[in-house]
Design an enzyme around this catalytic site. Structure first.
Site, short mmCIF file in Angstrom:
data_model
loop_
_atom_site.label_atom_id
_atom_site.label_comp_id
_atom_site.label_asym_id
_atom_site.label_seq_id
_atom_site.Cartn_x
_atom_site.Cartn_y
_atom_site.Cartn_z
N ASP A 1 0.83 -1.21 0.00
CA ASP A 1 0.00 0.00 0.00
C ASP A 1 0.86 1.26 0.00
O ASP A 1 0.68 2.15 -0.82
CB ASP A 1 -0.92 0.01 1.22
CG ASP A 1 -1.77 -1.25 1.31
OD1 ASP A 1 -2.65 -1.40 0.46
OD2 ASP A 1 -1.54 -2.05 2.22
N GLU B 1 0.72 -5.94 -5.54
CA GLU B 1 0.46 -5.00 -6.63
C GLU B 1 1.66 -4.12 -6.95
O GLU B 1 2.04 -3.99 -8.12
CB GLU B 1 -0.74 -4.10 -6.27
CG GLU B 1 -1.05 -3.06 -7.34
CD GLU B 1 -2.32 -2.28 -7.06
OE1 GLU B 1 -2.40 -1.11 -7.45
OE2 GLU B 1 -3.26 -2.85 -6.43
#
Length: 351
Positions: free
Chosen positions: A15, A248
């Protein structure tokens, strides 16, 4: 036009990794204040961060702890990363100050992303929140891409081995491995040990300890990484011959390294992560064998012979990765699209 970018650290580093990259690119156009709820995690990938300071400036970006959210006026543009819940006091002040509110969503290649990208959602405080979806097609918000990136001349500069606590590898090949705990690492070690060239495995701090046979210990060099800076992390991906990445942030950066790579999505119930993986694979130009290899890594069906076959033809695999990076560069990157959307919406608000 100041941008407030809120990051709630859920998966330790993915994140904040995405948000730090995004903040630096947005800051080239608008002043950015990056709000982070876990500065200790941030400090592990950016050594200029003081985890005890509620307010600090790093690389010309104001970095704030969520603790001071009630003390400062909300920005005209507010971006919440990955659907994080903004502090209540801050939410209450937004109607008086904020012109545009966006939710930067998780990356996905699933078809419904195109349908929801840029749709507004009215909120209890009276401001509509727009959903901004990263993606791999022209109908999405694109991907975070390094500034001035050129897929035809990807970096091969020597990483700063000593500063990362590493010895410069003396083997023929290097694998950079940043997996989830359930990754089939034993299959990787078996395949690398059978390869005619010698390999060094750079193993991320969060990976399980390697369990090697006597033969594998003779054939492989394992170097365990500590927590390293984001720039060093990127340099290793650019230099390695094989990248095995998770989540990600590292996934997208592995695409731009244009080296053979395997992506492992975050494990989800009912194998939802495999559906996400398959959706992405169908958008790639990789041949069916490479697609199957990447899928089998996450479905835990990969065998050493299957992996070894592709390791023996790394140049073919790498060319496919270069072509993929080149094709994706034809699309405007995420930061460019975000800036364009913010400018358009804020101009309309002024009129």
């Amino acid at each position: 036009m100041t941008i407030d970018l809120f990051c709630q650290v859920v998966d330790n580093y993915g994140d904040i990794g995405v948000c730090w990259r995004l903040a630096q690119q947005l800051n080239e156009s608008y002043p950015v204040r990056l709000w982070v709820d876990d500065l200790s995690a941030f400090a592990r990938i950016e050594h200029h961060i003081d985890p005890t300071a509620t307010t600090q400036i790093v690389n010309t970006i104001t970095v704030l702890s969520w603790e001071v959210a009630s003390e400062l006026q909300p920005a005209p543009i507010v971006i919440e990363a990955f659907g994080c819940d903004l502090p209540a006091d801050y939410l209450g002040q937004m109607p008086q100050h904020t012109q545009l509110w966006l939710n930067l969503e998780y990356l996905s290649a699933e078809t419904w992303v195109e349908e929801l990208h840029l749709l507004p959602s009215p909120q209890p405080n009276g401001i509509s929140k727009y959903f901004f979806f990263p993606g791999f097609t022209a109908k999405t918000g694109g991907l975070l891409r390094p500034s001035s990136y050129n897929p035809a001349s990807t970096s091969t500069a020597l990483p700063a081995w000593q500063s990362m606590g590493l010895s410069a590898p003396t083997t023929d090949r290097i694998a950079f491995v940043f997996p989830y705990p359930n990754a089939p690492l034993s299959v990787l070690y078996e395949a690398l040990a059978q390869h005619p060239e010698s390999w060094t495995v750079l193993l991320a701090a969060t990976a399980p300890d390697p369990q090697l046979s006597s033969y594998q210990k003779e054939r492989l060099t394992i170097q365990r990484l500590g927590f390293i800076q984001q720039a060093d992390f990127d340099a290793l991906m650019d230099y390695a011959d094989l990248n095995i990445m998770r989540g990600e942030d590292s996934f997208v950066r592995a695409i731009w390294a244009a080296k053979p790579f395997i992506w492992q999505p975050y494990l989800q119930e009912q194998n939802t992560h495999l559906e996400k993986l398959q959706a992405w694979l169908t958008h790639t130009p990789f041949d069916r064998a490479i697609q199957q290899l990447i899928y089998d890594w996450s479905s835990l069906q990969l065998n050493a012979d299957q992996l070894l076959k592709h390791l023996l033809h790394l140049s073919d695999w790498q060319q496919q990765c270069r072509n993929y990076a080149h094709n994706l560069c034809l699309q405007d990157n995420l930061a460019t699209q975000l800036i364009a959307f913010c400018s358009q919406k804020c101009q309309k608000a002024v009129k």
